[in-house]
Scaffold this active site. Structure first.
Site, PDB file in Angstrom:
ATOM      1  N   ALA A  42       5.857  -2.442 -26.812  1.00  0.00           N
ATOM      2  CA  ALA A  42       4.577  -2.484 -26.092  1.00  0.00           C
ATOM      3  C   ALA A  42       3.489  -2.007 -27.043  1.00  0.00           C
ATOM      4  O   ALA A  42       3.785  -1.525 -28.145  1.00  0.00           O
ATOM      5  CB  ALA A  42       4.629  -1.583 -24.864  1.00  0.00           C
ATOM      6  N   LYS A  43       2.280  -2.161 -26.665  1.00  0.00           N
ATOM      7  CA  LYS A  43       1.161  -1.588 -27.442  1.00  0.00           C
ATOM      8  C   LYS A  43      -0.031  -1.518 -26.512  1.00  0.00           C
ATOM      9  O   LYS A  43      -0.141  -2.280 -25.554  1.00  0.00           O
ATOM     10  CB  LYS A  43       0.824  -2.496 -28.633  1.00  0.00           C
TER      11      LYS A  43
END
Ligand code: NAD
Length: 409
Positions: free
Chosen positions: A101-102
């Site tokens: 994720a980011k």
């Protein structure tokens, strides 16, 4: 070509070699969830400012998703998605039980007071607290965020869900953070650099190195290289570049930067034009700043025999092809800078066990994972006669693909 197109290009190449069906490729590339939120801030002077925050959750087939939060004016949906995708392959390549994720906020932190930064961070948590957490998605620092920001995130999360320090990593050591997290990415970069040089029969104490970027990652990489006897002859930051043919005294430069906040003005080296650093006369080049700096315009001029990607996405595909043709060995970002997420994983493990590890244990486990991962990638590259980047993607995509099928589609 933007960062997302770059990561898709690298994925496509490896997926093609693996013979993955188009449907499987689409499944692996499509993000699970994309979140975009408004963050309204009343500034210290009473004005209202509005920012956009993102959390891109790419894949959770191998475990809770994991990835940093970047506060920077150039943050946008495509950039964050590119970085989220890289996290999926990165956690798989070093074989830690996470997905990718980011997140980020499009904001210039230098224009905010400390109080404004805290309010922006807490408001962001108010918007996304339901979609992250120890078993869902665990944020960490990236450009523009630090241990203090992580402490605010932990505190704000607690207001909704109760005490749970494993909801975020990269926290201050005094507040459930891990020893060695700050140095981890730079240390990992140097560990894989040494492993690479060993394979090439090049003692690390003989090499000359240039490092672009002297922030967290670049400065720790420089310190560990210096300790191992390598000559760091060129460094740069956003303000300028330095050169010393005999090797820069890194501990002295670190002291200078702590005081002056930039490398320029250090009197133990000469100034050089910033764009010359990437093509300077060195053995090892370490881009440790921003993405997209190695392009078809400068790739033919690069004189280093080894490129170790400490930054995310520093090499455009055209440049990568040129490096391949010129037999310049590139350790890709998804392997080279995985030390940070690896020690974040150790922090999460310690938080969940309520048991603190010593620095020596953190370093030993980190070195082991980086060397094992490098060796696996090297073996695949040799056996399949592909670049280290393609080998790393083959390893990462293979692991994510198998987990996806085993879990059931
Ligand atoms: P940082 O903000 O601490 O440092 C960035 C450095 O790059 C600063 O010295 C800045 O002055 C310099 N810089 C910015 N623009 C530049 C330019 N045009 N030319 C030369 N120097 C320039 O950031 P960081 O945490 O060290 O991250 C650097 C890179 O490493 C980023 O790409 C980040 O995504 C990646 N990365 C960081 C971590 C981590 O744990 N911090 C982990 C994995 C990857």
């Amino acid at each position: 070509m933007n960062s997302y197109e770059t990561t898709v290009r690298y994925f496509d190449h490896a997926a093609g070699l693996m013979g993955l069906s188009k449907n499987m490729q689409r499944l692996l590339l499509t993000p699970e969830r994309e979140v975009k939120v408004q963050i309204a801030l009343e500034r210290d002077n009473g004005e209202i400012a509005t920012f956009i925050g993102y959390r891109m959750q790419h894949d959770s087939a191998r475990g809770p998703m994991k990835g940093g939060l970047r506060f920077h004016p150039e943050v946008d949906a495509q950039e964050v998605l590119a970085l989220a995708t890289l996290m999926t392959w990165k956690t798989a390549i070093v074989n830690i039980p996470y997905g990718g994720a980011k997140g980020g906020i499009s904001v210039d932190v230098k224009a905010l007071s400390q109080g404004e930064l805290e309010r922006v961070t807490r408001k962001f948590v108010d918007e996304i607290h339901d979609i992250f957490g120890p078993d869902k998605d665990i944020p960490a620092p990236d450009m523009g965020t630090d241990a203090q920001v992580m402490a605010w995130i932990m505190n704000q999360y607690q207001k909704f869900h109760g005490f749970n320090p494993a909801c975020v990593t990269g926290k201050p050591v005094e507040l459930h953070g891990a020893e060695g997290r700050e140095e981890a990415t730079g240390r990992g970069v140097v560990t894989v650099t040494e492993a690479l040089l060993k394979r090439a029969n090049h003692p690390i104490s003989d090499v000359r190195v240039a490092i672009q970027g002297f922030g967290n990652v670049g400065s720790f990489a420089a310190r560990f290289l210096h300790e191992k006897g390598a000559k760091v002859v060129a460094v740069s930051d956003a303000f300028g570049a330095l050169w010393n043919n005999e090797g820069i005294d890194i501990p002295e430069l670190v002291r200078h930067v702590a005081q002056h906040k930039q490398v320029v003005g250090f009197n133990g080296a000469d100034k050089m034009p910033s764009d010359e650093l990437l093509v300077s006369d060195v053995d090892v080049l370490i881009p440790a700043a921003i993405g997209g700096v190695l392009t078809r315009d400068n790739a033919r001029e690069v004189r280093a025999k080894f490129v170790v990607e400490a930054a995310n996405n520093p090499t455009r595909p055209d440049a990568d092809k040129i490096f391949d043709q010129r037999e310049i060995l590139v350790v890709p970002d998804v392997l080279a800078n995985a030390g940070g997420v690896t020690v974040s994983y150790f922090e999460w493990v310690q938080n969940r066990q309520h048991f603190k590890w010593e620095l020596s244990r953190v370093r030993k486990e980190l070195d082991r994972i980086m060397i094992d991962s490098f060796d696996k990638v090297w073996t695949i590259a040799t056996e399949r006669k592909v670049s280290l980047r393609t080998a790393a993607y083959l390893l990462g995509i293979g692991r994510v693909g198998r987990a996806t099928v085993l879990g059931g589609i």
